[in-house]
Design an enzyme around this catalytic site. Structure first.
Site, PDB file in Angstrom:
ATOM      1  CD1 TRP A 146      -2.067   2.227   1.321  1.00  0.00           C
ATOM      2  CD2 TRP A 146      -3.425   0.511   0.922  1.00  0.00           C
ATOM      3  NE1 TRP A 146      -3.335   2.720   1.180  1.00  0.00           N
ATOM      4  CE2 TRP A 146      -4.189   1.692   0.941  1.00  0.00           C
ATOM      5  CE3 TRP A 146      -4.065  -0.712   0.685  1.00  0.00           C
ATOM      6  CZ2 TRP A 146      -5.567   1.697   0.738  1.00  0.00           C
ATOM      7  CZ3 TRP A 146      -5.436  -0.699   0.489  1.00  0.00           C
ATOM      8  CH2 TRP A 146      -6.172   0.497   0.512  1.00  0.00           C
ATOM      9  CB  SER A 206       0.653  -0.622   7.193  1.00  0.00           C
ATOM     10  OG  SER A 206       1.440   0.117   6.297  1.00  0.00           O
ATOM     11  CG  PHE A 207      -4.062  -4.654   9.896  1.00  0.00           C
ATOM     12  CD1 PHE A 207      -4.241  -3.902  11.055  1.00  0.00           C
ATOM     13  CD2 PHE A 207      -4.477  -5.979   9.896  1.00  0.00           C
ATOM     14  CE1 PHE A 207      -4.819  -4.459  12.187  1.00  0.00           C
ATOM     15  CE2 PHE A 207      -5.068  -6.546  11.021  1.00  0.00           C
ATOM     16  CZ  PHE A 207      -5.235  -5.782  12.173  1.00  0.00           C
ATOM     17  CD  GLU A 208      -2.829  -6.952   5.633  1.00  0.00           C
ATOM     18  OE1 GLU A 208      -2.426  -5.952   5.012  1.00  0.00           O
ATOM     19  OE2 GLU A 208      -3.968  -7.009   6.144  1.00  0.00           O
ATOM     20  CB  CYS A 210       3.659   4.701   3.841  1.00  0.00           C
ATOM     21  SG  CYS A 210       3.020   6.356   3.614  1.00  0.00           S
ATOM     22  CB  THR A 232     -12.595   6.523   8.123  1.00  0.00           C
ATOM     23  OG1 THR A 232     -11.476   5.749   7.703  1.00  0.00           O
ATOM     24  CG2 THR A 232     -13.497   6.808   6.945  1.00  0.00           C
ATOM     25  CG  HIS A 268      -8.945   1.939   7.794  1.00  0.00           C
ATOM     26  ND1 HIS A 268      -9.969   1.035   7.689  1.00  0.00           N
ATOM     27  CD2 HIS A 268      -7.832   1.279   7.413  1.00  0.00           C
ATOM     28  CE1 HIS A 268      -9.504  -0.118   7.249  1.00  0.00           C
ATOM     29  NE2 HIS A 268      -8.206   0.001   7.077  1.00  0.00           N
ATOM     30  CG  PHE A 280       7.019   1.161  14.630  1.00  0.00           C
ATOM     31  CD1 PHE A 280       5.890   0.436  14.320  1.00  0.00           C
ATOM     32  CD2 PHE A 280       6.895   2.523  14.821  1.00  0.00           C
ATOM     33  CE1 PHE A 280       4.648   1.065  14.187  1.00  0.00           C
ATOM     34  CE2 PHE A 280       5.666   3.170  14.693  1.00  0.00           C
ATOM     35  CZ  PHE A 280       4.538   2.433  14.370  1.00  0.00           C
ATOM     36  NE  ARG A 329       8.151  13.059   8.617  1.00  0.00           N
ATOM     37  CZ  ARG A 329       7.704  14.274   8.283  1.00  0.00           C
ATOM     38  NH1 ARG A 329       7.286  14.512   7.033  1.00  0.00           N
ATOM     39  NH2 ARG A 329       7.687  15.260   9.164  1.00  0.00           N
TER      40      ARG A 329
HETATM   41  C1  DLZ Z   1      -7.391  -0.159   3.890  1.00  0.00           C
HETATM   42  C2  DLZ Z   1      -6.148   0.694   4.015  1.00  0.00           C
HETATM   43  C3  DLZ Z   1      -6.248   2.094   4.013  1.00  0.00           C
HETATM   44  C4  DLZ Z   1      -7.551   2.809   3.922  1.00  0.00           C
HETATM   45  N1  DLZ Z   1      -5.166   2.868   4.088  1.00  0.00           N
HETATM   46  C5  DLZ Z   1      -3.949   2.266   4.162  1.00  0.00           C
HETATM   47  C6  DLZ Z   1      -2.770   3.063   4.231  1.00  0.00           C
HETATM   48  O1  DLZ Z   1      -2.777   4.301   4.196  1.00  0.00           O
HETATM   49  N2  DLZ Z   1      -1.587   2.408   4.318  1.00  0.00           N
HETATM   50  C7  DLZ Z   1      -1.484   1.035   4.362  1.00  0.00           C
HETATM   51  O2  DLZ Z   1      -0.370   0.514   4.463  1.00  0.00           O
HETATM   52  N3  DLZ Z   1      -2.585   0.273   4.276  1.00  0.00           N
HETATM   53  C8  DLZ Z   1      -3.800   0.847   4.170  1.00  0.00           C
HETATM   54  N4  DLZ Z   1      -4.905   0.079   4.083  1.00  0.00           N
HETATM   55  C9  DLZ Z   1      -4.778  -1.402   3.989  1.00  0.00           C
HETATM   56  C10 DLZ Z   1      -4.637  -2.095   5.369  1.00  0.00           C
HETATM   57  O3  DLZ Z   1      -3.327  -1.947   5.881  1.00  0.00           O
HETATM   58  C11 DLZ Z   1      -4.912  -3.609   5.218  1.00  0.00           C
HETATM   59  O4  DLZ Z   1      -4.125  -4.135   4.190  1.00  0.00           O
HETATM   60  C12 DLZ Z   1      -6.374  -3.885   4.917  1.00  0.00           C
HETATM   61  O5  DLZ Z   1      -7.188  -3.282   5.902  1.00  0.00           O
HETATM   62  C13 DLZ Z   1      -6.655  -5.404   4.880  1.00  0.00           C
HETATM   63  O6  DLZ Z   1      -6.357  -5.988   6.139  1.00  0.00           O
END
Ligand code: DLZ
Length: 167
Positions: free
Chosen positions: A29, A63-65, A87, A93, A95, A120, A134
């Site tokens: 992402w 990033s969540f992963e 990033c 929202t 999120h 991190f 950055r």
């Molecule tokens: C869904 C989402 C959003 C809205 N924004 C970002 C972001 O700015 N940066 C990033 O790394 N990932 C984003 N994601 C994706 C989430 O990290 C994740 O991949 C999804 O919620 C699926 O779990």
């Protein structure tokens, strides 16, 4: 307050990384940003003696992963440290908050669970320009900073393992 340049550091303060192995997890992402972070981290590791063959890179969707990507390295490889690079750019929202808090907590937990450095390297910015600044721009590269931190933490761990920190 002036923001620190993320690529500015004392070269002599960084130990030799010749024998060290690193895993890098990169979020796809915002890849324009995260690809630059990964390049910075790899260049910096190599600059401090890390063998190219001892740098493993894996990509995750967002990033969540990053946390689970880091856990895979810790569980299935023999790396000395893991660098998480992502990033997250503030949207309309909440999120943003959930992802940032999730990765911060996830990285902290991995450090403790596996007793190896998990760095991190997540940019958490209000907008794209702050992220570009950055990721090799005006304020250096967060990937450089993450790589330097990783080498220093591996060296610190080795010093403990070798008993250097004993009285
Ligand atoms: C869904 C989402 C959003 C809205 N924004 C970002 C972001 O700015 N940066 C990033 O790394 N990932 C984003 N994601 C994706 C989430 O990290 C994740 O991949 C999804 O919620 C699926 O779990």
């Amino acid at each position: 307050m002036a923001t620190k340049n993320l690529s500015a550091y004392d070269l002599n303060s960084v130990p030799d990384g010749k024998e060290m192995k690193f895993g890098i997890v990169v979020s796809e992402w915002n890849y324009e940003i995260t690809g630059a972070l990964a390049q910075g981290a790899m260049d910096t590791l190599k600059k401090h003696g890390v063998d190219e063959n001892n740098i493993m890179v894996n990509h995750v969707p967002g990033s969540f992963e990053l946390t689970l990507g880091g856990q895979f390295f810790a569980e299935y490889s023999d790396v000395d440290a893991i660098i998480l690079l992502g990033c997250v750019i503030q949207g309309e929202t909440r999120h943003f908050d959930f992802i940032c808090q999730g990765v911060a907590k996830g990285a902290t937990d991995l450090n403790i669970k596996y007793n190896i450095p998990v760095i991190f390297g997540l940019l958490t910015t209000d907008n794209q320009q702050q992220a570009l600044d950055r990721a090799g721009g005006r304020l250096g590269n967060k990937g450089d900073e993450a790589a330097v931190t990783a080498i220093k933490m591996v060296a610190l761990q080795i010093s403990f393992e070798n008993g250097i920190n004993k009285e």
